[in-house]
Design a protein around this motif. Structure first.
Motif, PDB file in Angstrom:
ATOM      1  N   ASP A 185       0.835  -1.210   0.000  1.00 31.54           N
ATOM      2  CA  ASP A 185       0.000   0.000   0.000  1.00 31.54           C
ATOM      3  C   ASP A 185       0.868   1.257   0.000  1.00 31.54           C
ATOM      4  N   GLU A 186       1.916   1.271   0.824  1.00 28.95           N
ATOM      5  CA  GLU A 186       2.834   2.422   0.886  1.00 28.95           C
ATOM      6  C   GLU A 186       3.495   2.670  -0.470  1.00 28.95           C
ATOM      7  N   LYS A 187       3.806   1.583  -1.186  1.00 28.05           N
ATOM      8  CA  LYS A 187       4.473   1.688  -2.490  1.00 28.05           C
ATOM      9  C   LYS A 187       3.472   1.883  -3.632  1.00 28.05           C
ATOM     10  N   ARG A 188       2.191   1.908  -3.285  1.00 26.61           N
ATOM     11  CA  ARG A 188       1.098   2.048  -4.273  1.00 26.61           C
ATOM     12  C   ARG A 188       1.116   0.931  -5.303  1.00 26.61           C
ATOM     13  N   ILE A 189       1.295  -0.282  -4.767  1.00 23.27           N
ATOM     14  CA  ILE A 189       1.281  -1.494  -5.585  1.00 23.27           C
ATOM     15  C   ILE A 189       0.076  -2.320  -5.143  1.00 23.27           C
ATOM     16  N   SER A 190      -0.789  -2.643  -6.085  1.00 19.79           N
ATOM     17  CA  SER A 190      -2.013  -3.370  -5.773  1.00 19.79           C
ATOM     18  C   SER A 190      -1.736  -4.827  -5.410  1.00 19.79           C
ATOM     19  N   TRP A 191      -2.405  -5.291  -4.383  1.00 15.80           N
ATOM     20  CA  TRP A 191      -2.378  -6.714  -4.031  1.00 15.80           C
ATOM     21  C   TRP A 191      -3.786  -7.298  -4.176  1.00 15.80           C
ATOM     22  N   GLU A 192      -4.644  -6.570  -4.843  1.00  5.00           N
ATOM     23  CA  GLU A 192      -6.028  -6.979  -5.040  1.00  5.00           C
ATOM     24  C   GLU A 192      -6.116  -8.359  -5.707  1.00  5.00           C
ATOM     25  N   GLY A 193      -6.979  -9.186  -5.172  1.00  4.41           N
ATOM     26  CA  GLY A 193      -7.225 -10.507  -5.744  1.00  4.41           C
ATOM     27  C   GLY A 193      -6.220 -11.576  -5.365  1.00  4.41           C
ATOM     28  N   ILE A 194      -5.190 -11.232  -4.618  1.00  2.00           N
ATOM     29  CA  ILE A 194      -4.182 -12.231  -4.240  1.00  2.00           C
ATOM     30  C   ILE A 194      -4.669 -12.971  -2.991  1.00  2.00           C
ATOM     31  N   LYS A 195      -4.798 -14.275  -3.121  1.00  2.00           N
ATOM     32  CA  LYS A 195      -5.211 -15.151  -2.020  1.00  2.00           C
ATOM     33  C   LYS A 195      -4.252 -16.333  -1.961  1.00  2.00           C
ATOM     34  N   ALA A 196      -3.911 -16.742  -0.759  1.00  2.00           N
ATOM     35  CA  ALA A 196      -2.979 -17.852  -0.579  1.00  2.00           C
ATOM     36  C   ALA A 196      -3.553 -19.147  -1.131  1.00  2.00           C
ATOM     37  N   ARG A 197      -2.676 -19.897  -1.765  1.00  2.00           N
ATOM     38  CA  ARG A 197      -3.015 -21.240  -2.238  1.00  2.00           C
ATOM     39  C   ARG A 197      -1.774 -22.106  -2.112  1.00  2.00           C
ATOM     40  N   GLN A 198      -1.979 -23.409  -2.195  1.00  2.00           N
ATOM     41  CA  GLN A 198      -0.850 -24.331  -2.114  1.00  2.00           C
ATOM     42  C   GLN A 198      -0.415 -24.730  -3.518  1.00  2.00           C
ATOM     43  N   VAL A 199       0.890 -24.799  -3.713  1.00  2.00           N
ATOM     44  CA  VAL A 199       1.428 -25.221  -5.006  1.00  2.00           C
ATOM     45  C   VAL A 199       0.986 -26.659  -5.284  1.00  2.00           C
ATOM     46  N   ALA A 200       0.685 -26.933  -6.540  1.00  2.00           N
ATOM     47  CA  ALA A 200       0.235 -28.260  -6.954  1.00  2.00           C
ATOM     48  C   ALA A 200       1.152 -28.790  -8.059  1.00  2.00           C
ATOM     49  N   LYS A 201       1.186 -30.087  -8.227  1.00  2.00           N
ATOM     50  CA  LYS A 201       2.033 -30.695  -9.260  1.00  2.00           C
ATOM     51  C   LYS A 201       1.702 -30.150 -10.642  1.00  2.00           C
ATOM     52  N   GLU A 202       0.416 -29.871 -10.896  1.00  2.00           N
ATOM     53  CA  GLU A 202       0.022 -29.331 -12.205  1.00  2.00           C
ATOM     54  C   GLU A 202       0.722 -28.006 -12.492  1.00  2.00           C
ATOM     55  N   ASP A 203       1.020 -27.245 -11.417  1.00  2.00           N
ATOM     56  CA  ASP A 203       1.711 -25.967 -11.595  1.00  2.00           C
ATOM     57  C   ASP A 203       3.062 -26.156 -12.281  1.00  2.00           C
ATOM     58  N   LEU A 204       3.708 -27.273 -12.018  1.00  2.00           N
ATOM     59  CA  LEU A 204       5.031 -27.517 -12.598  1.00  2.00           C
ATOM     60  C   LEU A 204       4.956 -27.705 -14.109  1.00  2.00           C
ATOM     61  N   ARG A 205       3.806 -28.101 -14.593  1.00  2.00           N
ATOM     62  CA  ARG A 205       3.603 -28.237 -16.041  1.00  2.00           C
ATOM     63  C   ARG A 205       3.093 -26.937 -16.656  1.00  2.00           C
TER      64      ARG A 205
END
Length: 162
Positions: free
Chosen positions: A60-80
């Motif tokens: 917020d201080e740097k005026r960079i949006s983090w909108e829509g970012i939600k934590a998730r766990q990496v999955a094997k499909e991500d590697l592909r």
């Protein structure tokens, strides 16, 4: 389309910060139609949560949006799915390498540590501000590394730097 995934432990501090920073830089470069950025964690503790308040406050201080970012766990499909999979530290990288070995399809994903993009950086690991509280130090590392990473991606896309 180039796809980038940042990975840390819980996906609430470092990797969402890197996701937001690189998204900001990509948008400023007019490349948001060519580069997709996401983040994930190796652990499952924070799935569905917004970034840590220290990360949110700094962005917020740097005026960079983090909108829509939600934590998730990496999955094997991500590697592909992703072209660049960028770990914040050696532990995260080791977890990703283990997942890649389990796939066993012969085509290893491009795995990096974030600080690999800044050869002059003497550290290998981005410290976890969840434990250290030093979000500003982490931001400085992320910002410099994302600049270098974007330059590499632009080279891979054969685009002139702006």
């Amino acid at each position: 389309m180039i796809r980038v995934l940042f990975v840390c432990l819980g996906n609430i501090c470092r990797s969402p910060m890197a996701e937001a920073v690189l998204r900001h830089k990509v948008r400023e470069a007019g490349l948001d139609d060519r580069i997709v950025i996401d983040s994930a964690g190796t652990g499952d503790w924070h799935i569905g949560k917004s970034p840590h308040e220290g990360t949110r406050r700094l962005l917020d201080e740097k005026r960079i949006s983090w909108e829509g970012i939600k934590a998730r766990q990496v999955a094997k499909e991500d590697l592909r799915k992703f072209d660049y999979i960028v770990a914040m530290d050696n532990s995260n990288l080791g977890n990703l390498q283990s997942m890649a070995r389990e796939l066993g399809n012969g085509s290893a994903p491009k795995l990096y540590r974030l600080l690999d993009f800044v050869p002059a950086q003497q550290l290998e690991n981005v410290p976890d501000p969840y434990y250290t509280g030093n979000f500003e130090e982490v931001y400085d590392m992320v910002d410099e590394s994302c600049d270098a990473m974007l330059a590499k991606i632009m080279g891979d896309l054969a685009l002139p730097e702006k």
